[in-house]
Design a protein around this motif. Structure first.
Motif, PDB file in Angstrom:
ATOM      1  N   MET A   1      13.394  44.264 -42.447  1.00 14.83           N
ATOM      2  CA  MET A   1      12.131  44.395 -41.767  1.00 14.83           C
ATOM      3  C   MET A   1      11.062  44.962 -42.710  1.00 14.83           C
ATOM      4  O   MET A   1       9.925  44.533 -42.668  1.00 14.83           O
ATOM      5  N   VAL A   2      11.439  45.923 -43.525  1.00 10.05           N
ATOM      6  CA  VAL A   2      10.512  46.527 -44.472  1.00 10.05           C
ATOM      7  C   VAL A   2      10.095  45.490 -45.510  1.00 10.05           C
ATOM      8  O   VAL A   2       8.933  45.437 -45.905  1.00 10.05           O
ATOM      9  N   ALA A   8       4.220  40.516 -46.329  1.00  5.51           N
ATOM     10  CA  ALA A   8       2.994  40.251 -45.577  1.00  5.51           C
ATOM     11  C   ALA A   8       1.820  41.009 -46.196  1.00  5.51           C
ATOM     12  O   ALA A   8       0.714  40.471 -46.315  1.00  5.51           O
ATOM     13  N   LEU A   9       2.064  42.236 -46.600  1.00  4.91           N
ATOM     14  CA  LEU A   9       1.017  43.033 -47.233  1.00  4.91           C
ATOM     15  C   LEU A   9       0.586  42.411 -48.561  1.00  4.91           C
ATOM     16  O   LEU A   9      -0.615  42.357 -48.864  1.00  4.91           O
ATOM     17  N   THR A  13      -3.068  40.937 -49.358  1.00 10.08           N
ATOM     18  CA  THR A  13      -3.787  41.441 -50.520  1.00 10.08           C
ATOM     19  C   THR A  13      -4.251  40.283 -51.402  1.00 10.08           C
ATOM     20  O   THR A  13      -5.384  40.265 -51.880  1.00 10.08           O
ATOM     21  N   GLY A  14      -3.386  39.287 -51.599  1.00  7.17           N
ATOM     22  CA  GLY A  14      -3.748  38.111 -52.401  1.00  7.17           C
ATOM     23  C   GLY A  14      -4.881  37.317 -51.769  1.00  7.17           C
ATOM     24  O   GLY A  14      -5.827  36.903 -52.445  1.00  7.17           O
TER      25      GLY A  14
END
Length: 109
Positions: A1-2, A8-9, A13-14
């Motif tokens: 999950m992490v 996703a982060l 960011t991209g």
């Protein structure tokens, strides 16, 4: 999950970085276009014009012409036009006497 949250982060960011880069490119293009537009008109000087407006053409017509006293109240548009034509003729004669070349025309606004 992490791991999914990290991925996703990184993707967000991209995408944010790409959008920021695109925004900077658009700003740069806009600044260049504005600079080119300003350069086109930098050496341009506006043309000077002289405008004459007869404030009360009916009064002028009545004062200057016996026939206008009768007609002015019934045909104000025609009398106004005739007053402007006469004023233009007189100004043209004065300019001609002083040997000043002018271009004159009557404009409707």
């Amino acid at each position: 999950m992490v791991y999914l949250a990290i991925i996703a982060l990184l993707v967000l960011t991209g995408v944010s970085g790409y959008l920021y880069w695109a925004l900077l490119q658009h700003q740069k293009a806009l600044a260049e276009a504005l600079e080119q537009e300003n350069n086109r008109f930098r050496d341009f000087e506006p043309e000077m014009m002289l405008t004459v407006k007869v404030l009360d053409p009916i009064l002028v017509a009545k004062r200057e012409s016996r026939s206008a006293r009768v007609v002015a109240d019934r045909l104000p548009v025609m009398v106004t036009k005739m007053v402007y034509q006469r004023v233009m003729q007189e100004v043209a004669q004065e300019m001609e006497q002083r040997e000043i070349d002018v271009e004159m025309k009557i404009e409707y606004r």
